[in-house]
Design a protein around this motif. Structure first.
Motif, PDB file in Angstrom:
ATOM      1  N   ILE A 263       3.626   8.936   8.227  1.00  0.00           N
ATOM      2  CA  ILE A 263       4.289   9.261   6.958  1.00  0.00           C
ATOM      3  C   ILE A 263       5.781   9.532   7.145  1.00  0.00           C
ATOM      4  CG2 ILE A 263       2.320  10.039   5.587  1.00  0.00           C
ATOM      5  CD1 ILE A 263       2.939  12.899   6.319  1.00  0.00           C
ATOM      6  N   GLN A 264       6.127  10.065   8.337  1.00  0.00           N
ATOM      7  CA  GLN A 264       7.544  10.356   8.583  1.00  0.00           C
ATOM      8  C   GLN A 264       8.361   9.058   8.667  1.00  0.00           C
ATOM      9  OE1 GLN A 264       4.996  11.739  10.274  1.00  0.00           O
ATOM     10  NE2 GLN A 264       5.168  13.921   9.827  1.00  0.00           N
ATOM     11  N   HIS A 265       7.728   7.978   9.117  1.00  0.00           N
ATOM     12  CA  HIS A 265       8.448   6.693   9.150  1.00  0.00           C
ATOM     13  C   HIS A 265       8.499   6.077   7.753  1.00  0.00           C
ATOM     14  CE1 HIS A 265      10.193   3.087  10.850  1.00  0.00           C
ATOM     15  NE2 HIS A 265       9.376   2.378  10.116  1.00  0.00           N
ATOM     16  N   LEU A 266       7.360   6.139   7.042  1.00  0.00           N
ATOM     17  CA  LEU A 266       7.311   5.569   5.692  1.00  0.00           C
ATOM     18  C   LEU A 266       8.366   6.214   4.795  1.00  0.00           C
ATOM     19  CD1 LEU A 266       3.442   5.312   5.095  1.00  0.00           C
ATOM     20  CD2 LEU A 266       4.983   3.665   6.170  1.00  0.00           C
ATOM     21  N   ALA A 267       8.625   7.506   5.021  1.00  0.00           N
ATOM     22  CA  ALA A 267       9.619   8.226   4.216  1.00  0.00           C
ATOM     23  C   ALA A 267      10.990   7.575   4.317  1.00  0.00           C
ATOM     24  CB  ALA A 267       9.699   9.680   4.673  1.00  0.00           C
ATOM     25  N   GLY A 268      11.244   6.874   5.408  1.00  0.00           N
ATOM     26  CA  GLY A 268      12.566   6.292   5.617  1.00  0.00           C
ATOM     27  C   GLY A 268      12.707   4.862   5.153  1.00  0.00           C
ATOM     28  N   MET A 269      11.579   4.202   4.731  1.00  0.00           N
ATOM     29  CA  MET A 269      11.700   2.780   4.406  1.00  0.00           C
ATOM     30  C   MET A 269      10.872   2.320   3.217  1.00  0.00           C
ATOM     31  SD  MET A 269       8.542   2.127   5.588  1.00  0.00           S
ATOM     32  CE  MET A 269       8.198   0.385   5.817  1.00  0.00           C
ATOM     33  N   LYS A 270      10.112   3.238   2.595  1.00  0.00           N
ATOM     34  CA  LYS A 270       9.163   2.739   1.598  1.00  0.00           C
ATOM     35  C   LYS A 270       9.804   2.323   0.273  1.00  0.00           C
ATOM     36  CE  LYS A 270       7.458   7.347   0.400  1.00  0.00           C
ATOM     37  NZ  LYS A 270       7.866   7.580  -0.975  1.00  0.00           N
ATOM     38  N   ASP A 271      11.113   2.555   0.137  1.00  0.00           N
ATOM     39  CA  ASP A 271      11.795   2.054  -1.051  1.00  0.00           C
ATOM     40  C   ASP A 271      12.392   0.665  -0.831  1.00  0.00           C
ATOM     41  OD1 ASP A 271      11.138   4.268  -2.561  1.00  0.00           O
ATOM     42  OD2 ASP A 271      12.867   5.406  -1.838  1.00  0.00           O
ATOM     43  N   SER A 272      12.070   0.049   0.294  1.00  0.00           N
ATOM     44  CA  SER A 272      12.516  -1.327   0.538  1.00  0.00           C
ATOM     45  C   SER A 272      11.860  -2.229  -0.511  1.00  0.00           C
ATOM     46  CB  SER A 272      12.080  -1.784   1.933  1.00  0.00           C
ATOM     47  OG  SER A 272      12.576  -0.896   2.913  1.00  0.00           O
ATOM     48  N   ARG A 273      12.554  -3.330  -0.896  1.00  0.00           N
ATOM     49  CA  ARG A 273      11.988  -4.167  -1.954  1.00  0.00           C
ATOM     50  C   ARG A 273      10.723  -4.890  -1.472  1.00  0.00           C
ATOM     51  NH1 ARG A 273      12.084  -8.780  -5.043  1.00  0.00           N
ATOM     52  NH2 ARG A 273      13.481 -10.103  -3.834  1.00  0.00           N
ATOM     53  N   VAL A 274      10.826  -5.544  -0.331  1.00  0.00           N
ATOM     54  CA  VAL A 274       9.664  -6.247   0.221  1.00  0.00           C
ATOM     55  C   VAL A 274       9.434  -5.734   1.643  1.00  0.00           C
ATOM     56  CG1 VAL A 274       8.737  -8.485   0.948  1.00  0.00           C
ATOM     57  CG2 VAL A 274      10.075  -8.298  -1.183  1.00  0.00           C
ATOM     58  N   ILE A 286       0.506   1.311   8.076  1.00  0.00           N
ATOM     59  CA  ILE A 286       1.649   0.539   7.578  1.00  0.00           C
ATOM     60  C   ILE A 286       1.189  -0.544   6.604  1.00  0.00           C
ATOM     61  CG2 ILE A 286       1.643  -1.113   9.535  1.00  0.00           C
ATOM     62  CD1 ILE A 286       4.893   0.265   8.085  1.00  0.00           C
ATOM     63  N   PHE A 287      -0.039  -1.062   6.794  1.00  0.00           N
ATOM     64  CA  PHE A 287      -0.536  -2.118   5.908  1.00  0.00           C
ATOM     65  C   PHE A 287      -0.769  -1.615   4.476  1.00  0.00           C
ATOM     66  CE2 PHE A 287      -1.986  -4.115  10.010  1.00  0.00           C
ATOM     67  CZ  PHE A 287      -1.126  -5.202   9.936  1.00  0.00           C
ATOM     68  N   GLN A 288      -0.896  -0.274   4.327  1.00  0.00           N
ATOM     69  CA  GLN A 288      -1.112   0.272   2.976  1.00  0.00           C
ATOM     70  C   GLN A 288       0.150   0.223   2.113  1.00  0.00           C
ATOM     71  OE1 GLN A 288      -2.776   4.177   3.643  1.00  0.00           O
ATOM     72  NE2 GLN A 288      -4.410   3.310   4.908  1.00  0.00           N
ATOM     73  N   TYR A 292       3.297  -7.849   2.569  1.00  0.00           N
ATOM     74  CA  TYR A 292       2.673  -8.912   3.357  1.00  0.00           C
ATOM     75  C   TYR A 292       2.324  -8.351   4.730  1.00  0.00           C
ATOM     76  CZ  TYR A 292       4.876 -11.703  -0.272  1.00  0.00           C
ATOM     77  OH  TYR A 292       5.269 -12.194  -1.478  1.00  0.00           O
ATOM     78  N   GLY A 293       1.051  -8.391   5.042  1.00  0.00           N
ATOM     79  CA  GLY A 293       0.612  -7.887   6.340  1.00  0.00           C
ATOM     80  C   GLY A 293       0.110  -9.028   7.196  1.00  0.00           C
TER      81      GLY A 293
ATOM     82  N   ARG B 226       3.122   2.887  -3.974  1.00  0.00           N
ATOM     83  CA  ARG B 226       3.395   1.520  -3.577  1.00  0.00           C
ATOM     84  C   ARG B 226       2.045   0.931  -3.221  1.00  0.00           C
ATOM     85  NH1 ARG B 226       8.450  -0.829  -1.412  1.00  0.00           N
ATOM     86  NH2 ARG B 226       7.741  -2.942  -1.015  1.00  0.00           N
ATOM     87  N   SER B 227       1.644  -0.103  -3.934  1.00  0.00           N
ATOM     88  CA  SER B 227       0.304  -0.619  -3.664  1.00  0.00           C
ATOM     89  C   SER B 227       0.353  -1.596  -2.499  1.00  0.00           C
ATOM     90  CB  SER B 227      -0.259  -1.297  -4.902  1.00  0.00           C
ATOM     91  OG  SER B 227       0.693  -2.186  -5.399  1.00  0.00           O
ATOM     92  N   ALA B 228      -0.759  -1.633  -1.776  1.00  0.00           N
ATOM     93  CA  ALA B 228      -0.838  -2.552  -0.648  1.00  0.00           C
ATOM     94  C   ALA B 228      -0.788  -3.972  -1.181  1.00  0.00           C
ATOM     95  CB  ALA B 228      -2.120  -2.316   0.124  1.00  0.00           C
ATOM     96  N   GLY B 229      -0.155  -4.847  -0.457  1.00  0.00           N
ATOM     97  CA  GLY B 229      -0.054  -6.249  -0.870  1.00  0.00           C
ATOM     98  C   GLY B 229      -1.203  -7.052  -0.292  1.00  0.00           C
TER      99      GLY B 229
END
Lengths: 309, 249
Positions: A263-274, A286-288, A292-293, B226-229
């Motif tokens: 979660i500490q990493h997601l906090a820094g990048m989850k507002d990325s567009r894609v 991270i896949f959640q 594209y995974g 943010r939903s999973a893709g």
């Protein structure tokens, strides 16, 4: 209302974070003044005067403000702040170093890392590593605020023609001194301003393997980041860390390679567009959040990706 | 020299917090609480300074609820000599905490105060800098290396562009970053010994400190989810999607 924006600058140029902060100031509304504090910063002040929407540039050019030591710069801002309704700085390491010192000297709370301006006294900011968003209201006479740059689209660096005014005040507390700096040198775009970011985690295995990411990044014109795990393991230096306590990025495309997604990493990048995630563990969190995974061995997938883009 | 370390009781870093249904805050009922990770690093640094013979006494202080005694006991088990709890309600703003710490600094006269750079609940990153302002001390924030050199303190700081070193006059304030050290675990004998170490409780009133705030929290919401893709089957499919669907490359 008049707002004072503390400019971030490096190597004689206005840093992009300043433009996002001016954008936040414009959302607050009112006249916007920009303070440029440093040594030999006449050129920075000239550039700051061209920023769209800026009414006035204050320039405090003094040896005491070289390297923006907080012990010296904070009293300068405090002295100027009395005439302003708001003091804003970008939430860079520099802004975070200086502004709380300013707020305490003014005897007001600071509001950290705002992501939206609801009104002139109400703001939203992330707490708990972005797992909650707080709406806070300030009754302070001078509202002292740091701005998360990814929350505000930069204003134009050109188009304005503000007056430049020198500030005579010299504050030298004489209790701290700059000794030296080891700055990372890179031809790649700056992490927080890049349109594409490629990041590696513990799955990279070692620092040498980051060369796969550098090659891919160079082909995409991307910046390279890393998770805390990769920095702690010594694969790459601290300035590459993306996360709650590292850099906050929100590029058009974020490619997470060998990153599990704490979660500490997601906090820094989850507002990325894609968001793209490449990881051999299909259960990785991270896949959640990834658009594209790809469940794959990164040492096969990354070179192939580099060939195809 | 005497070293003061400030610690905060926070939600454990492994807990994924949930926002309360009435949007008044996050739900802390029955949630595991721990010492803030950056504060653990602060305690460790003080203990190492004592082991090197630089620090003579380590005083650990927390400003918070009665239950913060648990975190103070943890710090005592890790090597702090005595503890002070400034007992106050939860959810204090950083300035209020800094004012309480200033009162403790006035009383204890430490040469060095070490704090975590930020607490992982409020994510403010303010208290150390504010304490430096109120005491008039120099500050070395986001420290990755701390060295006492004569009457100066050399602090290497993690900054956006890399690393910066500053020399500070003592007394000084240091806030810790992640790579300053790797905190140890408390051993069982030390946990037992810590129970006998002194822990003093004071009130903000007794210290003459006002905890008034200029900020109020109106509501706390969950972030936009943010939903999973989708999972793609191959690199070729990924590139095709990025080019034609997302149009980002």
């Amino acid at each position: 209302m008049t707002i004072l924006v503390v400019a971030e600058h490096e190597n004689g140029a206005v840093a992009p974070a300043t433009l996002n902060t001016v954008a936040a100031a414009a959302k607050v509304g009112g006249d916007i003044h920009v303070l440029v504090a440093g040594q030999n910063v006449g050129g920075v002040a000239e550039s700051a005067a061209k920023i769209a929407g800026v009414a006035k540039v204050l320039v405090a050019d003094n040896a005491a403000y070289a390297n923006t030591l907080p012990e010296n710069v904070a009293p300068l801002i405090v002295e100027l702040a009395k005439g302003y309704s708001h003091v804003l700085a970008p939430a860079t390491t520099n802004g975070k170093n200086i502004l709380p010192r300013v707020a305490a000297l003014l005897d007001v709370d600071q509001i950290s890392e705002i992501i939206t301006v609801e009104s002139a006294d109400t703001f939203k900011r992330p707490i708990y590593a972005g797992n909650a968003i707080a709406t806070v209201q300030s009754s302070a006479a001078v509202k002292v605020i740091t701005v998360r740059t990814t929350g505000f689209d930069a204003v134009a660096a050109e188009g304005g023609s503000a007056a430049v005014e020198a500030v005579a005040a010299a504050h030298d507390a004489g209790i701290s001194a700059f000794v030296g700096e080891e700055l990372a040198k890179s031809d790649r775009p700056e992490l927080t301003a890049a349109k594409i970011v490629v990041s590696g985690g513990r799955g990279m295995g070692n620092g040498d393997n980051f060369k796969h990411l550098y090659t891919l990044a160079d082909k995409l014109g991307a910046a390279v980041g890393a998770s805390r795990a990769a920095v702690d393991a010594g694969f790459v230096p601290n300035d590459m860390q993306v996360g709650q306590t590292g850099k906050i990025v929100a590029p058009q495309l974020y490619i997470a390679v060998g990153i599990s997604g704490a979660i500490q990493h997601l906090a820094g990048m989850k507002d990325s567009r894609v968001i793209v995630a490449i990881n051999k563990d299909e259960e990785a969190p991270i896949f959640q959040v990834a658009d594209y995974g790809l469940v794959a061995d990164l040492f096969e997938a990354v070179p192939e990706l580099e060939k195809l883009v | 020299m005497k070293v003061l370390v400030a610690v905060k009781r926070v939600v454990d870093y492994n807990v994924k917090v949930r926002v309360k249904a009435d949007n008044s805050g996050v739900d802390l009922a029955n949630v595991k609480m721990s010492m803030n990770p950056f504060c653990e690093i602060a305690v460790e640094e003080a203990v190492r300074l004592k082991e090197k013979g630089v620090a003579s006494e380590i005083v650990v202080v927390s400003v918070g609820p009665t239950t913060a005694q648990e975190q103070l006991r943890t710090a005592l088990a890790l090597g702090a000599d005595r503890a002070i709890l400034v007992e106050a309600a939860d959810e204090l703003n950083s300035l209020a905490v800094a004012k309480a710490l200033k009162a403790i600094v006035d009383k204890e006269q430490p040469q060095l105060v070490i704090l975590g750079k930020q607490a992982i609940d409020s994510d403010n990153n303010q208290t150390g800098q504010m304490l430096a302002a109120l005491t008039g001390f120099a500050q070395g924030t986001f420290a990755s290396k701390v060295e006492v050199a004569g009457d100066k303190l050399n602090v290497t700081r993690e900054i956006d562009g890399g690393l910066q070193t500053v020399a500070l006059n003592l007394p000084a304030i240091v806030t810790t970053d992640l790579r300053l050290n790797e905190p140890r675990y408390a051993s069982l004998p030390n946990i037992m010994k810590a129970k006998k170490k002194p822990l003093e409780t004071v009130t903000p009133d007794a210290l003459g400190v006002s905890l008034a705030s200029t900020t109020k929290t109106i509501k706390v919401e969950a972030p936009a989810a943010r939903s999973a893709g989708i999972k793609v089957k191959s690199v070729a499919e990924l590139v095709e999607k990025l080019k034609n669907e997302a149009k980002v490359i």
